[in-house]
Design a protein around this motif. Sequence first.
Motif, PDB file in Angstrom:
ATOM      1  N   LYS A   1       0.775  -1.364   0.020  1.00  0.00           N
ATOM      2  CA  LYS A   1      -0.353  -0.040   0.210  1.00  0.00           C
ATOM      3  C   LYS A   1       0.615   1.454  -0.578  1.00  0.00           C
ATOM      4  O   LYS A   1       0.569   2.163  -0.319  1.00  0.00           O
ATOM      5  CB  LYS A   1      -1.116  -0.102   1.655  1.00  0.00           C
ATOM      6  CG  LYS A   1      -1.915  -1.165   1.059  1.00  0.00           C
ATOM      7  CD  LYS A   1      -2.832  -0.424   1.505  1.00  0.00           C
ATOM      8  CE  LYS A   1      -4.267   0.070   0.812  1.00  0.00           C
ATOM      9  NZ  LYS A   1      -5.563  -0.039   1.287  1.00  0.00           N
TER      10      LYS A   1
ATOM     11  N   GLU B   1      -7.631  -5.186  -4.525  1.00  0.00           N
ATOM     12  CA  GLU B   1      -7.607  -3.056  -4.170  1.00  0.00           C
ATOM     13  C   GLU B   1      -7.040  -3.116  -2.678  1.00  0.00           C
ATOM     14  O   GLU B   1      -6.805  -2.093  -2.362  1.00  0.00           O
ATOM     15  CB  GLU B   1      -9.099  -2.789  -4.038  1.00  0.00           C
ATOM     16  CG  GLU B   1     -10.109  -3.040  -3.082  1.00  0.00           C
ATOM     17  CD  GLU B   1     -10.471  -4.850  -3.877  1.00  0.00           C
ATOM     18  OE1 GLU B   1     -10.553  -5.115  -4.265  1.00  0.00           O
ATOM     19  OE2 GLU B   1     -11.959  -4.679  -3.330  1.00  0.00           O
TER      20      GLU B   1
ATOM     21  N   LYS C   1      -2.323   1.094  -3.177  1.00  0.00           N
ATOM     22  CA  LYS C   1      -2.881   2.697  -2.634  1.00  0.00           C
ATOM     23  C   LYS C   1      -3.409   3.311  -3.461  1.00  0.00           C
ATOM     24  O   LYS C   1      -3.483   2.875  -5.063  1.00  0.00           O
ATOM     25  CB  LYS C   1      -0.805   3.537  -2.583  1.00  0.00           C
ATOM     26  CG  LYS C   1      -1.137   4.818  -2.240  1.00  0.00           C
ATOM     27  CD  LYS C   1       0.129   5.174  -2.090  1.00  0.00           C
ATOM     28  CE  LYS C   1       0.887   6.393  -2.700  1.00  0.00           C
ATOM     29  NZ  LYS C   1       1.925   6.787  -2.345  1.00  0.00           N
ATOM     30  N   GLU C   2      -4.308   4.233  -3.636  1.00  0.00           N
ATOM     31  CA  GLU C   2      -5.005   4.517  -4.769  1.00  0.00           C
ATOM     32  C   GLU C   2      -4.312   5.859  -5.214  1.00  0.00           C
ATOM     33  O   GLU C   2      -3.744   6.197  -4.596  1.00  0.00           O
ATOM     34  CB  GLU C   2      -5.428   6.028  -3.663  1.00  0.00           C
ATOM     35  CG  GLU C   2      -7.618   6.270  -3.729  1.00  0.00           C
ATOM     36  CD  GLU C   2      -8.193   4.777  -4.529  1.00  0.00           C
ATOM     37  OE1 GLU C   2      -8.880   3.774  -3.930  1.00  0.00           O
ATOM     38  OE2 GLU C   2      -8.875   5.243  -5.499  1.00  0.00           O
TER      39      GLU C   2
ATOM     40  N   HIS D   1      -8.907   2.060  -8.751  1.00  0.00           N
ATOM     41  CA  HIS D   1      -8.134   2.322  -7.906  1.00  0.00           C
ATOM     42  C   HIS D   1      -6.827   2.962  -7.929  1.00  0.00           C
ATOM     43  O   HIS D   1      -6.583   3.322  -7.120  1.00  0.00           O
ATOM     44  CB  HIS D   1      -7.921   1.299  -5.982  1.00  0.00           C
ATOM     45  CG  HIS D   1      -9.302   1.353  -6.395  1.00  0.00           C
ATOM     46  ND1 HIS D   1     -10.196   1.428  -4.922  1.00  0.00           N
ATOM     47  CD2 HIS D   1     -10.052   0.028  -6.505  1.00  0.00           C
ATOM     48  CE1 HIS D   1     -11.058   1.430  -4.927  1.00  0.00           C
ATOM     49  NE2 HIS D   1     -11.179   0.380  -5.364  1.00  0.00           N
ATOM     50  N   THR D   2      -6.483   3.188  -9.203  1.00  0.00           N
ATOM     51  CA  THR D   2      -5.221   3.458  -9.679  1.00  0.00           C
ATOM     52  C   THR D   2      -4.676   4.105 -10.708  1.00  0.00           C
ATOM     53  O   THR D   2      -5.933   4.456 -11.851  1.00  0.00           O
ATOM     54  CB  THR D   2      -4.343   2.031 -10.745  1.00  0.00           C
ATOM     55  OG1 THR D   2      -5.230   2.045 -12.256  1.00  0.00           O
ATOM     56  CG2 THR D   2      -4.699   0.010 -10.223  1.00  0.00           C
TER      57      THR D   2
END
Length: 275
Positions: free
Chosen positions: A199, A216, A220-221, A250-251
Amino acid sequence: MYQVIDGKKISQEIKDELREKVLGLKAKGERRCLAVIQVGNDPASSVYVNNKKKACAYIGMESLSYELPEDTTEGALMETIVELNERADVSGILVQLPLPRHIDEKKILLAIAPEKDVDGFHPVNVGNLSIGRPGYVSCTPAGVIQLLKRSGVEIEGKECVVLGRSNIVGKPMAMLLLQENGTVTICHSKTKNLKEITKRADILVVAIGKPKFVDESYVKEGAVVIDVGIHRNEDNKLCGDVDFERVAPHTSAITPVPGGVGPMTIAMLMSNCVM
Ligand code: NAP
């Protein structure tokens, strides 16, 4: 919205550049020739070998094919390699893996002259990579670097996490990211608190050989996620080590399977062949 990194398109660009390079070499009277050795007739290996021969033909480079029977002895294979090492008209040698069980793979890979080891597996080439000297680099991780660079992803100063430490993917991947001035962490099966580490990644490269392992909760976002894994699922469809549907939103960028890292491996093999 995330970017889907198109390995098919980028590998095609590379092969087209190499085609031009081969023409230039020919004009100077220089030629390159790849010798591909396959022992036995494992169907998957035959597909890989054929794809390699096709790629050579596409970029205008010669290739020689050695299709040896399954019961070839280690000694006989060794003799073929020694002969190819000495042939001035052969610039690259590739032994398709896996080899039959009665042949010691490590011994065979060591026998290939480092200056013809286009797979980049010989300890001399691995050593050169680790001390930043020129040499052949393992094709899959070299392909990942090209995917990142050609998609406009900056590596310098980024937190890079490599999930997997195999000799052909994870370790050379980490060395290459380090060479590009990334801050690199390598994770493996004994790593504690794996998600905490993954993360942190701005760039997460996953090569653990487990279908859809990364969801997910590992990401990390806004991270860039590169999926090296290749598997066939129960419906005979290809999938990677990353659960694309769950992770992609989320990428900022992600490679699909198929069509991500896979096509890059042969493109980088061709690049090694015309170095
Ligand atoms: P590998 O030799 O099996 O290595 C897997 C690595 O993942 C090992 O370092 C292992 O740790 C680690 N690992 C396994 N389970 C883990 C877990 N639960 N948590 C953390 N780490 C874990 O595999 P590989 O040859 O590197 O290949 C990886 C994947 O990439 C495979 O799916 C393979 O088919 C694919 N691949 C694709 C290409 C391509 O052209 N696209 C090329 C090569 C490989 P330990 O070291 O502690 O065991």
